[in-house]
Design an enzyme around this catalytic site. Structure first.
Site, mmCIF file in Angstrom:
data_model
loop_
_atom_site.group_PDB
_atom_site.id
_atom_site.type_symbol
_atom_site.label_atom_id
_atom_site.label_comp_id
_atom_site.label_asym_id
_atom_site.label_seq_id
_atom_site.Cartn_x
_atom_site.Cartn_y
_atom_site.Cartn_z
ATOM 1 N N CYS A 74 16.397 -37.555 0.161
ATOM 2 C CA CYS A 74 16.629 -37.375 -1.273
ATOM 3 C C CYS A 74 15.385 -37.896 -2.007
ATOM 4 O O CYS A 74 15.114 -39.105 -1.981
ATOM 5 C CB CYS A 74 17.876 -38.149 -1.688
ATOM 6 S SG CYS A 74 18.183 -38.027 -3.450
ATOM 7 N N CYS A 198 16.593 -32.324 -8.741
ATOM 8 C CA CYS A 198 16.553 -32.553 -7.291
ATOM 9 C C CYS A 198 15.093 -32.715 -6.883
ATOM 10 O O CYS A 198 14.284 -31.782 -7.045
ATOM 11 C CB CYS A 198 17.196 -31.378 -6.563
ATOM 12 S SG CYS A 198 17.136 -31.561 -4.771
HETATM 13 N N1 LIG Z 1 21.895 -32.965 -1.366
HETATM 14 C C1 LIG Z 1 20.737 -32.944 -0.533
HETATM 15 C C2 LIG Z 1 20.004 -34.244 -0.416
HETATM 16 C C3 LIG Z 1 19.689 -34.865 -1.745
HETATM 17 C C4 LIG Z 1 18.550 -34.199 -2.509
HETATM 18 C C5 LIG Z 1 18.180 -35.026 -3.703
HETATM 19 N N2 LIG Z 1 19.002 -34.976 -4.822
HETATM 20 C C6 LIG Z 1 16.715 -35.017 -4.039
HETATM 21 O O1 LIG Z 1 16.367 -35.514 -5.117
HETATM 22 O O2 LIG Z 1 15.907 -34.617 -3.205
HETATM 23 C C7 LIG Z 1 21.091 -32.471 0.871
HETATM 24 O O3 LIG Z 1 22.100 -32.895 1.443
HETATM 25 O O4 LIG Z 1 20.302 -31.693 1.423
#
Ligand SMILES: N[C@@H](CCC[C@H](N)C(=O)O)C(=O)O
Length: 257
Positions: A74, A198
């Protein structure tokens, strides 16, 4: 048992942070993690992050999605964890830490956290999308009417559809605003909804846009629902190296639950 927590957000991607240097947190308790992330019955967050001791580096990051499952990297969470490590006085203005995808270097200056991401070697260009892994898997596709787009429904169809199926992917919808600026909305796996930002997602978008010749810049601005981020990188023999995700990471509140 009472649990002390800290809440952080990075461009609206929000996280429950727990200082687990004493290893007191019940790490396999999926229900506990999803309860703490629940916006009605818990604290409310897109994910939960444990800060743990590491023998060789400043700390270790353990990341869980809001559904309670441990997941891949993340980017925004990593940036927030650096700010949390500074609040705990584990670091001062630089950090090296281990996450599920390997080592990360970071720098913090006020609210701004720069996080080095993994090199990207494989970029799968398809007819209507690009797929790449920036620590987490990302599907990237253009969407012109991005403001009126149903990210949750369309994102879920792609996330659960072929070729991703149950393992899934994160899904990013992109609109080009200028030669080096892109607007991005992301459906996140494990939250199973749109999030306001994200970090691994905008990293994937910046690299995909460069690989598609949509930008020639090696410093790309990304506008997300929760604010602005930047991604910079170098390219050597088709490999994206020295990749940095840059933006604000802020403490919100702390408490005990
Ligand atoms: N939900 C994603 C991992 C988290 C991504 C995150 N919010 C970021 O900022 O990169 C997954 O399970 O692939």
């Amino acid at each position: 048992m009472q649990q002390k927590f800290y809440k952080y957000q990075g461009t609206g991607n929000d996280f429950v942070m727990i200082d687990n240097r004493q290893q007191q947190f019940d790490k396999n308790n999926t229900k506990l993690v999803s309860h703490l992330c629940d916006r009605r019955f818990g604290i409310g967050a897109d994910g939960l992050i444990l800060l743990e001791n590491h023998n060789d580096y400043d700390f270790k990051m353990v990341y869980y999605n809001a559904d309670g499952n441990e997941s891949t990297m993340c980017g925004n969470g990593g940036r927030c964890l650096v700010a949390f490590a500074k609040q705990l006085e584990v670091i001062s203005d630089k950090a090296t830490f281990e996450a599920i995808d390997g080592l990360h270097h970071a720098e913090i200056n006020g609210d701004i956290v720069k996080l080095q991401m993994q090199d990207v070697t494989a970029i799968d260009k398809k007819a209507n999308h690009v797929f790449l892994d920036t620590g987490s898997p990302h599907h990237v596709q253009f969407e012109d009417d991005i403001d009126n787009f149903d990210v949750k429904t369309k994102g879920a169809n792609i996330r659960y559809g072929e070729p991703y199926n149950e393992k899934g992917t994160n899904v990013n919808f992109v609109k080009k605003l200028s030669d080096d600026t892109f607007r991005v909305r992301t459906y996140e796996r494990g939250v199973e909804d749109e999030t306001l930002s994200c970090g691994t997602g905008v990293t994937a978008v910046a690299i995909a846009m460069h690989a598609l010749n949509e930008t020639t810049s090696t410093r790309v601005d990304l506008e997300v629902e929760g604010g602005d981020l930047q991604v910079s990188f170098d390219i050597e023999d088709g490999i994206y190296k020295n990749v940095w995700l840059i933006g604000p990471a802020k403490f919100v509140f702390e408490g005990t639950i």
